[in-house]
Each structure stands twice: as structure tokens, then as C-alpha cells.
Design an enzyme around this catalytic site. Structure first.
Site, PDB file in Angstrom:
ATOM      1  N   LYS B 100      33.758   6.548  56.758  1.00 22.83           N
ATOM      2  CA  LYS B 100      32.688   6.799  55.810  1.00 22.83           C
ATOM      3  C   LYS B 100      33.150   6.158  54.507  1.00 22.83           C
ATOM      4  O   LYS B 100      34.114   6.601  53.903  1.00 22.83           O
ATOM      5  CB  LYS B 100      32.435   8.289  55.610  1.00 22.83           C
ATOM      6  CG  LYS B 100      31.287   8.496  54.627  1.00 22.83           C
ATOM      7  CD  LYS B 100      31.167   9.916  54.145  1.00 22.83           C
ATOM      8  CE  LYS B 100      30.340   9.948  52.873  1.00 22.83           C
ATOM      9  NZ  LYS B 100      30.287  11.253  52.253  1.00 22.83           N
ATOM     10  N   ALA B 187      24.888  14.095  50.444  1.00 24.25           N
ATOM     11  CA  ALA B 187      25.151  14.499  49.056  1.00 24.25           C
ATOM     12  C   ALA B 187      23.972  15.129  48.340  1.00 24.25           C
ATOM     13  O   ALA B 187      22.854  14.616  48.343  1.00 24.25           O
ATOM     14  CB  ALA B 187      25.667  13.320  48.222  1.00 24.25           C
ATOM     15  N   GLY B 188      24.243  16.238  47.715  1.00 24.42           N
ATOM     16  CA  GLY B 188      23.263  16.857  46.831  1.00 24.42           C
ATOM     17  C   GLY B 188      22.435  17.959  47.458  1.00 24.42           C
ATOM     18  O   GLY B 188      21.682  18.638  46.759  1.00 24.42           O
ATOM     19  N   THR B 210      29.450  20.787  50.005  1.00 17.55           N
ATOM     20  CA  THR B 210      29.394  21.856  49.003  1.00 17.55           C
ATOM     21  C   THR B 210      28.325  22.893  49.308  1.00 17.55           C
ATOM     22  O   THR B 210      28.535  24.086  49.068  1.00 17.55           O
ATOM     23  CB  THR B 210      29.112  21.264  47.611  1.00 17.55           C
ATOM     24  OG1 THR B 210      29.992  20.173  47.393  1.00 17.55           O
ATOM     25  CG2 THR B 210      29.307  22.299  46.520  1.00 17.55           C
TER      26      THR B 210
END
Lengths: 71, 257
Positions: B100, B187-188, B210
Site C-alpha cells: 500500500k 481514510a477519513g 481510526t
């Protein structure tokens, strides 16, 4: 009995035997060779070379593996 | 859903949820969360082995590389040279040719440096890596990555760890229509509905770290994300109704008193 030489491992100074190989160093550090990458003076080694490459005074060794994390 | 496999670079995956391994309390929690998520692909970073404290445990003692597909990343790399170095080290660790690729441009946003990304991707593809590039939601860059030889594209939904969800669904939709490789939204993502929305837009998979690790109950959130990705994918394949300004009655007028 071979004399000790000074090398750097993961940024820290370390002593080792003058005729030690990379493989010897990994065994001394109890690091299993699976899923470990080794760089010797910025050259990435194939694991087949671990027992063939001897360490010299001033060599810089980096031993890396996978940890949890992303950016 | 049997038969709805995701195929990238010759690898076949059942789960369309990819998870990261950072920011957990400990390895035991990491392992439980990954299990709850149902993910097949797990991303890891490449870092120095701790030689001073050899009693420290290893992530791969908890995450079985035979059960999961380990996807190393070039996390923390802000230039091409570092990204190449870490990618080559990851491959030397002997798990696979998958990488990645992250080439970051800025510490506050962690947005990709797309110029560096394209340069690094080109070199790594030539060296035989299977490059999964973390990019922004620019369809032009996405197409360039495909032209270089990346088997998929990973556009961000919002800054890493921001939990803002999909900032620009229109650009992501354009990428999904224009770019003919699997799209993994990375992401996000903040909560389950963000992941479902990504899949409803047409994403082939979602990657998050996350959103799960930082949740108050990571194991529960991992499970939520598993269902969110499944639900979003099913809804996408089922073909939603169009949006209309006015009502369309559900019952016939015929037969009324």
C-alpha cells in the site's frame, strides 16, 4: 578467538565478533528470520544471504519487521 | 453474499472491509477487532525491530499471516526515496509483493503528494510490486495511477483519522465511473454510515483504521463496520430508486370508495 568489532544496529552502537555473519547477529538478538527485513549499509539483503554476509567494523545494520500502524 | 469476490492483482478477497492495525490499546484488542470486522486484508507498517527489549511481543504473533492477507504500507514516508526504501524492505520481509503506497505531502492533512506518488508507483510497478496507491479524490490522478499499472486506486474520503466521512461523494462517484479498476475508499471514515455510503456510491471496498481503533468500543464498531460494508454493497447491487422531488403514491387509486 576473533576480536570484537564495533557496528551499528538499528541506530545504536553494538559490539560483535569480527567474523560474525548477519545470521549470527540475528540469532544473538533472538530475532527469527521470518518476516524480518535486513539492510546492511543501505543494501537490502535477501534472507538467503544472512548466513553468507560477514560483518565488518563500522557496518550499519537495520533490522525491520511489521508493526501495527498506518500514517 | 457468495460469489461477490473482490479481485485485486490476482488476489481474491471475500470481505470488502480492509482494516489497519494502528492505534489500538494492545495486540489482544487488535486481534479481537480484526476478527469482529471479518476483514481479510490487514495493513501493517514497517519499522525497526525493538532489539533492546526482546520480551516485547510481535504483532504477527496475534495476527496470523496464514489467515489474513498482510498488506504492508509505506506509512510516514514524505518523499519518493523513503517510500521506495520502505516498500522494498516490506517485500524483503518475505510476505508478498503487495504494497500500500503512501507518499505524504503534508503533516497536518496527511494528504498524498500526488507527484511523488505517481513517480514512486511507476518505479514500484516496474519492479514487480502490486501497488495499491493511497491517493486523493482527483479522477485525473486516479486514471494516471491506473495507466502506470496500479491494479486498483485508493482515494481518500477525508483526512486520515479525521472521521469526517465522505467529503466529496461527487468526485468519488466520477472516479468510480471513469476509472476501470477496483476503487477502495481509504481514510477519513468515522462511523458505519460513512462506510455504507462509500459502498452505495459504488466503491469496491473500504479501508479504515481510526474509525474502529479510536471508537469507544472498538470491537463493537468493527462489527458495525462489517455490516455497514455488507449493507452498502447489497444496496448498491440491488439498484436504488431514483430521487424525486415529488411524491409517488404507493397504493392504486382504483378500488377506492
Amino acid at each position: 578467538m576473533a576480536e570484537a568489532i564495533q557496528i551499528q544496529v538499528n541506530g545504536e552502537p553494538r559490539g560483535c565478533r569480527a567474523d560474525a555473519t548477519v545470521g549470527d547477529l540475528l540469532r544473538e538478538l533472538s530475532i527469527k528470520t521470518e518476516r524480518v527485513a535486513v539492510e546492511l549499509n543501505l543494501e537490502i539483503l535477501d534472507r538467503k544471504e544472512f548466513d553468507l554476509r560477514s560483518l565488518k567494523s563500522g557496518d550499519r545494520v537495520e533490522i525491520l519487521s511489521f508493526i501495527g500502524g498506518g500514517s | 453474499m457468495t460469489g461477490d469476490r473482490l479481485i485485486i492483482g490476482g488476489y481474491e478477497f471475500k470481505s470488502r472491509l480492509f482494516v489497519g492495525t494502528g492505534k489500538y490499546k494492545d495486540f489482544a484488542e487488535t486481534k479481537k477487532a480484526i476478527e469482529a470486522s471479518g476483514a481479510d486484508v490487514v495493513t501493517v507498517a514497517v519499522r525497526r525491530v525493538n532489539i533492546t527489549d526482546r520480551s516485547k511481543e510481535n504483532l504477527l504473533d496475534y495476527i496470523d499471516p496464514n489467515k489474513y492477507t498482510i498488506l504492508p504500507n509505506t506509512a510516514g514516508c514524505y518523499n519518493v526515496e523513503d517510500a521506495l526504501r520502505y516498500a522494498r524492505l516490506a517485500r524483503a520481509a518475505g510476505v508478498s509483493d503487495l504494497i500500500k503506497l503512501e507518499v505524504l505531502g503534508d503533516e497536518r492533512t496527511l494528504f498524498p503528494d500526488t507527484v511523488g506518488l505517481l513517480e514512486a508507483a511507476k518505479i514500484l510497478v516496474k519492479e514487480g510490486f502490486i501497488v495499491l496507491p493511497y491517493t486523493n479524490d482527483d479522477p485525473i490522478v486516479a486514471q494516471k495511477l491506473v495507466d502506470i499499472g496500479c491494479p486498483c486506486v485508493m482515494p481518500l474520503a477525508a483526512p486520515i483519522g479525521s472521521g469526517l466521512g465522505i467529503r466529496n461523494p461527487y468526485n468519488l462517484k466520477i472516479i468510480m465511473e471513469m476509472v476501470k479498476v477496483p476503487i477502495i475508499v481509504d481514510a477519513g471514515v468515522g462511523t458505519a454510515s460513512d462506510a455504507a455510503l462509500a459502498m452505495e456510491l459504488g466503491a469496491d471496498a473500504v479501508l479504515m483504521n481510526t474509525a474502529i481503533a479510536g471508537a469507544q468500543d472498538p470491537i463493537a464498531m468493527a462489527e458495525a463496520m462489517k455490516y455497514a460494508v455488507l449493507a452498502g454493497r447489497l444496496a448498491y447491487k440491488a439498484g436504488r430508486i431514483p430521487r424525486k422531488l415529488y411524491a409517488t403514491a404507493s397504493s392504486p387509486i382504483e378500488g377506492m370508495l
